[in-house]
Design a protein around this motif. Structure first.
Motif, short mmCIF file in Angstrom:
data_model
loop_
_atom_site.label_atom_id
_atom_site.label_comp_id
_atom_site.label_asym_id
_atom_site.label_seq_id
_atom_site.Cartn_x
_atom_site.Cartn_y
_atom_site.Cartn_z
N LEU A 148 1.05 -0.65 -0.36
CA LEU A 148 0.07 0.00 -0.09
C LEU A 148 0.79 1.09 -0.21
CD1 LEU A 148 -2.50 -1.07 2.34
CD2 LEU A 148 -2.71 -1.14 0.62
N ASP A 149 -0.07 1.91 -0.78
CA ASP A 149 0.90 3.79 -0.60
C ASP A 149 0.28 4.75 0.25
OD1 ASP A 149 2.60 3.28 -3.20
OD2 ASP A 149 1.10 3.90 -4.14
N ALA A 150 0.99 4.53 1.52
CA ALA A 150 1.06 5.63 2.39
C ALA A 150 1.99 6.22 3.07
CB ALA A 150 -0.41 4.73 3.63
N THR A 151 1.36 7.74 3.49
CA THR A 151 2.03 8.46 4.40
C THR A 151 1.87 8.25 5.98
OG1 THR A 151 1.93 9.65 3.05
CG2 THR A 151 2.87 10.78 4.79
N LEU A 152 2.80 7.91 7.46
CA LEU A 152 2.77 7.49 8.20
C LEU A 152 3.44 9.11 8.54
CD1 LEU A 152 2.65 4.41 6.47
CD2 LEU A 152 3.99 3.95 9.74
N THR A 153 2.58 9.31 10.41
CA THR A 153 2.97 10.33 11.37
C THR A 153 3.28 9.56 12.17
OG1 THR A 153 1.99 12.40 9.50
CG2 THR A 153 2.47 12.49 12.04
N SER A 154 4.47 9.94 13.36
CA SER A 154 4.57 8.56 14.30
C SER A 154 4.34 10.05 15.48
CB SER A 154 5.93 8.34 14.65
OG SER A 154 7.13 9.84 14.38
N THR A 164 7.28 12.40 9.72
CA THR A 164 6.49 11.39 8.86
C THR A 164 7.44 10.86 7.77
OG1 THR A 164 6.47 13.24 6.96
CG2 THR A 164 4.40 13.41 8.37
N ASP A 165 6.89 9.63 7.21
CA ASP A 165 7.39 9.10 6.43
C ASP A 165 6.37 8.39 5.13
OD1 ASP A 165 7.19 5.62 6.40
OD2 ASP A 165 7.48 5.97 7.88
N ASP A 166 6.97 8.35 4.20
CA ASP A 166 6.48 7.65 2.65
C ASP A 166 7.46 5.86 2.91
OD1 ASP A 166 4.90 10.09 2.62
OD2 ASP A 166 6.62 10.98 1.64
N ASP A 167 6.72 5.40 3.06
CA ASP A 167 7.39 3.69 2.83
C ASP A 167 6.11 2.94 3.21
OD1 ASP A 167 10.06 4.36 2.63
OD2 ASP A 167 10.99 4.39 4.78
N GLY A 168 4.71 3.60 3.31
CA GLY A 168 3.88 2.64 2.38
C GLY A 168 4.08 1.97 4.26
N LEU A 169 3.08 0.41 3.47
CA LEU A 169 2.38 -0.57 4.26
C LEU A 169 2.42 -1.33 3.38
CD1 LEU A 169 -0.87 1.36 5.96
CD2 LEU A 169 1.28 0.63 7.62
N VAL A 201 -0.69 5.63 15.62
CA VAL A 201 0.60 6.24 14.22
C VAL A 201 -0.74 6.67 13.52
CG1 VAL A 201 1.72 6.16 12.70
CG2 VAL A 201 2.00 5.09 15.16
N SER A 202 -1.00 7.70 13.24
CA SER A 202 -1.09 8.18 11.84
C SER A 202 -1.27 7.67 10.68
CB SER A 202 -1.37 10.12 11.54
OG SER A 202 -2.44 10.08 11.09
N VAL A 203 -2.43 7.12 9.69
CA VAL A 203 -1.74 6.54 8.13
C VAL A 203 -2.90 7.54 7.33
CG1 VAL A 203 -1.60 4.28 6.91
CG2 VAL A 203 -1.31 4.90 9.65
N ALA A 204 -2.55 7.98 6.64
CA ALA A 204 -2.77 8.52 5.19
C ALA A 204 -2.94 7.56 3.90
CB ALA A 204 -2.33 10.19 4.56
N PHE A 205 -4.36 6.43 3.16
CA PHE A 205 -3.68 6.07 2.35
C PHE A 205 -4.20 6.55 1.21
CE2 PHE A 205 -5.18 3.52 6.08
CZ PHE A 205 -4.55 2.35 5.75
N LYS A 206 -2.84 6.22 0.39
CA LYS A 206 -2.76 6.92 -0.95
C LYS A 206 -4.50 6.38 -2.13
CE LYS A 206 -0.72 8.24 -5.11
NZ LYS A 206 0.22 7.47 -5.94
N GLY A 207 -5.26 7.50 -2.55
CA GLY A 207 -6.57 7.54 -2.80
C GLY A 207 -7.23 7.04 -1.49
N GLY A 208 -7.25 7.15 -0.55
CA GLY A 208 -7.80 6.55 0.33
C GLY A 208 -8.20 8.03 1.82
N GLU A 209 -8.72 7.33 2.77
CA GLU A 209 -9.35 8.49 4.25
C GLU A 209 -7.84 8.23 5.18
OE1 GLU A 209 -12.78 7.36 6.57
OE2 GLU A 209 -13.50 7.29 4.39
N THR A 210 -7.55 8.98 6.00
CA THR A 210 -6.29 8.81 6.83
C THR A 210 -7.14 8.03 8.60
OG1 THR A 210 -5.12 10.76 6.26
CG2 THR A 210 -4.99 10.25 8.29
N ALA A 211 -6.36 7.39 9.07
CA ALA A 211 -6.91 6.63 9.59
C ALA A 211 -6.29 6.70 11.19
CB ALA A 211 -6.93 4.74 9.68
#
Length: 854
Positions: free
Chosen positions: A565-571, A576-581, A628-638
């Motif tokens: 998954l493409d996602a941006t994580l905020t610890s 933040t980092d864009d290494d995905g899930l 951890v805040s996860v912003a899914f590319k093409g989706g919502e932030t969880a």
């Protein structure tokens, strides 16, 4: 002028002795020039292709990138309404919509993949007027409906396709069959891509899963309207919601992705050329050192009749200059031939490169000439300086008596310091806590230890040659003793000759240890962590029908899906980092057993839960229970709760962050859900063989995927590493060939140097056969000396590199003894081969003429 005449006379007088040195320069320059011509030609090929296929203005989805594969496997698209608005824009002469996808597999009626196998893409799309700029229909016609398809002529030739044959195109949105109604030929060079054309409606439906959309728009400007002006007009018309490029901008972006790949090839090959040059330096130094030693009396006489040190020095350097010029000029020509050969080789594996695009920039021969000449002159500087120091009294000595038979203690001390510094650097690298820090020390250790061994080589020669001789030569009686003494006669020469071979073999040994350790580590990791019985993956993400076929296979206890998954994580610390899930089924915890430092991995597959790696947790101060805040590319932030921290002391999935597929679906709409990158399966108890056979049968319809059990997977890994190493060994072969030339040259010159001595030995009863055997044994000893140093040094480098790889989870050190022993024995045969011509020439000497030699 006198210096030049003297140099020319000496050069021509010793032209046979210079030939092998010239070959070394030739080979090294040829490799450099061949690399430059080959990569320049490939760049020219792609530049012409991109330039001719780029329309005046191209309109793309806003986030589209030439090298990107969309997360969901379906190309990003723009609506047909954008095409209508673009057509109505001032300055647009014509506009057409394009549908194109590289995430496809095309198979023939025998279910064989007809796509490119050389790394080039398989492209499916609609036939447009813009395609006529680079292609022409040579047979049949363009597709007119859902049951018709057209292919490029190169693909048709490679796979024996003809009109009426059925092709099946497998895309992420489904697959369909159609018959070939046309064949189109490239009017420019096709760099290897396989291209399949459909009619527009079919391309939209089958490749995009919907109608009324395009992946890009091609716009042609009216006469007098520049690309830049048209771009401004279109940008205003489309309200800036799309990515709009001129022909040049589009070509540059496409070229950028190819350019990075080409630079990797270019600099890697130039690196091997540099190694060959380094080896060639030893050959040139040896050649001129021996020529100077053989001309000691001659130079002494020149000094006696008034030649200055500077003139003698310049005389030798001018000879080197002539050698460099001859070798470099021939090398430039050979380099162009080498580039053509590489192009033919690429054609054999499917990447067509036309010699019409052969590109020889003026910089290529300039670089080759400058490099070859400078390296040759610099290599000859030390022998030239030594020649300048010869006094007039040397004319009274016997010709050929070397003035520097023993390596000085100062040289030995410097060598010991360099070697010790290199060893210290390697030990420091082996004990490093971070691979990035250790790699710098590893590089320093390799360079210092290599230079140290080169410098200390003459001192080592005395000891190592005696040991090798005690084991191999003493059994041959007096002949063996003579060979040993000849090898020990000039330790500096033996050391330099052995060092040339040492460099290539050290790299071979180092890479063999690293490659073998990688395979052993990965195999050990698989045995410890992989619980799945079967792994399915391929060069296309797993399409839904293949996924269902796998899930419906009888005899499987469970099937695990694995998605990137493409996602941006905020610890929690706000970084933040864009290494995905990675999203997977809960059974993944059984299929790949990951150790945890906190929590249990199974808990990470719960609702709104996740895991992070130990390196990430340490870096950001994350613990189980943190959010951890996860912003899914093409989706919502969880907001996901950390339920487990996995150990990163592994090679498989190092640094991966896991969530469940259910959690992913909660925050990601269905159209953005990515296909599976890989899938795992476990057989029911006692049904492993039956399940394996059934799974292979289920996946037969999808040849782009490989079904592997753990044994297959290990063998595939071993084969991949083996292929890479074989390619590297092939490139290192150039350096080894130059080293062999060095042994040949050293022996040939030493035979000339010992002409009178050989004549005397023949006069007192040494037979031709014994003489040839003596020279062959001397050559073998020198080759084994270089091999012993090189293999020992290389294994030290490889063992240190493995310690650094252990920080990345590759924990097993494996010394490939069969390879090491094989290379050592092979070096003996190299020595025998190198001695063939010198030994033959020595055996044919006339005894009386040899004794009479001054």
């Amino acid at each position: 002028m006198t210096v030049v005449k003297t140099s020319m006379r000496n050069f021509l007088a010793h032209k046979g002795r210079m030939a092998l040195s010239a070959v070394a320069v030739l080979l090294s320059v040829a490799f450099v020039c061949g690399t430059l011509v080959f990569t320049d030609t490939m760049n020219t090929t792609f530049d012409k292709l991109f330039a001719i296929t780029s329309s005046d203005v191209t309109v793309l989805p806003k986030d589209a990138k030439a090298e990107d594969t969309p997360q969901n496997g379906v190309p990003e698209a723009l609506p047909a309404s954008a095409l209508e608005r673009a057509r109505a824009t001032e300055g647009v002469k014509s506009a057409e919509g394009v549908v194109s996808s590289m995430n496809v597999t095309v198979v023939n009626s025998d279910n064989d993949n007809v796509g490119a196998t050389n790394g080039a893409p398989t492209i499916a799309g609609n036939w447009t007027k813009n395609d006529l700029r680079s292609m022409e229909i040579t047979t049949g016609h363009a597709p007119r409906g859902p049951t018709e398809v057209m292919v490029d002529a190169d693909t048709a030739d490679k796979h024996d396709l003809k009109l009426g044959d059925e092709l099946r195109t497998i895309a992420q949105t489904g697959d369909f069959k159609a018959r070939i109604v046309g064949i189109a030929s490239f009017t420019v060079t096709n760099p290897g891509a396989a291209v399949v054309y459909l009619d527009t409606a079919t391309a939209q439906r089958e490749l995009l899963g919907t109608t009324g959309k395009f992946t890009q728009l091609n716009l042609t400007a009216e006469t007098g309207v520049s690309d830049t002006q048209l771009k401004r007009n279109v940008a205003s018309s489309l309200d800036g919601t799309y990515k709009i490029q001129t022909a040049k901008e589009n070509s540059d972006e496409n070229r950028e992705g190819i350019g990075e790949f080409m630079n990797v090839i270019k600099y890697a090959m130039l690196g091997f050329a540099g190694i060959a040059f380094l080896v060639g330096i030893f050959l040139i130094i040896n050649t001129f050192s021996m020529l100077v030693a053989q001309r000691t009396r001659e130079i002494g006489l020149m000094r006696a009749i008034g030649s200055s040190r500077r003139q003698v020095n310049r005389s030798v350097l001018v000879e080197a200059l002539l050698l460099g010029i001859v070798g470099s000029v021939l090398g430039v020509g050979a380099g162009v031939g080498l580039a053509v050969g590489l192009m033919k080789l690429m054609g054999a594996i499917g990447m067509e490169l036309s010699t019409d695009d052969l590109t020889v920039a003026w910089t290529t021969p300039a670089v080759g000439l400058v490099l070859g000449i400078v390296v040759t002159v610099l290599a000859a500087y030390l022998p030239a300086r030594r020649a300048g120091k010869i006094s007039p009294m040397a004319a009274l000595r016997d010709a050929g008596t070397p003035a520097d038979a023993k390596a000085g203690w100062i040289r030995g001390l410097i060598g010991l310091v360099l070697t010790g510094s290199g060893a210290a650097a390697l030990l420091t690298a082996a004990g490093a806590d971070k691979a990035s820090e250790g790699s710098l020390m590893l590089g320093a250790g390799i360079v210092l230890s290599l230079i140290g061994f080169v410098v200390i080589g003459p001192l080592l020669a005395g000891f190592v040659v005696r040991v090798i001789s005690a084991v191999l030569l003493r059994a041959f009686g007096p002949v063996g003793r003579l060979a040993e003494r000849n090898a020990l006669r000039n330790p500096r020469r033996t050391g330099a000759t052995g060092a040339a071979l040492m460099i290539g073999l050290a790299l071979v040994a180092c890479l063999s240890v690293v490659g073998s350790s990688m395979v052993a580590s990965a195999t050990s990791e698989l045995d410890k962590t992989v619980g799945a019985d079967f792994i399915v993956q391929g060069n296309q993400r797993i399409v839904p029908k293949a996924e269902k076929a796998m899930q419906d296979t009888p005899g499987l206890e469970h099937v695990t899906r694995y998605k990137m998954l493409d996602a941006t994580l905020t610890s929690p610390d706000g970084k933040t980092d864009d290494d995905g899930l990675t999203a997977a089924d809960p059974t993944y915890a059984e299929d790949v057993r990951r150790a945890t430092t906190e929590g249990k991995l199974s808990a990470a597959y719960g609702p709104d839960a996740m895991s992070v790696g130990s390196d990430y947790a340490e870096k950001h101060g994350v613990h189980v229970g943190d959010t951890v805040s996860v912003a899914f590319k093409g989706g919502e932030t969880a907001k996901l709760k950390v339920a487990a921290i996995t150990s990163d002391d592994v090679a498989i999935d190092q640094g991966a962050r896991y969530i469940s597929i259910d959690t992913m679906r909660k925050y990601l709409p269905a159209e953005s859900v990515p296909p599976n990158t890989i899938m795992f399966a476990k057989a029911e108890d006692g049904r492993s063989d039956q399940a394996y056979a059934a799974l292979k049968k289920s996946m037969d319809a999808y040849p782009q995927y490989q079904v592997a059990d753990q044994t297959d997977y290990k063998q595939e890994l071993k084969d991949q590493v083996g292929q890479l190493l074989n390619m590297v060994y092939g490139l290192l072969a150039l350096a080894i060939i130059v080293a062999v030339l060095g042994v040949v040259n050293t022996l040939a010159l030493s035979v000339v140097e010992r002409t009178r001595e050989i004549g005397l030995m023949r006069a007192i009863g040494l037979s031709r056969r014994q003489l040839r055997r003596m020279i062959r044994m001397e050559s073998v000893v020198i080759a084994l000396f270089g091999a012993l140093l090189g293999l020992g040094l290389g294994m030290g480098w490889g063992a240190t590199a493995q310690k650094l790889l252990a920080l990345e989870g590759l924990n097993v050190l494996d010394i490939p003894w069969p390879t090491i022993i094989g290379v050592f024995i092979g070096s003996a045969f190299v020595g025998l081969f190198a001695a063939l011509v010198p030994a033959f020439r020595a055996g044919r000497m006339n005894v009386l003429n040899a004794i009479a030699t001054e």
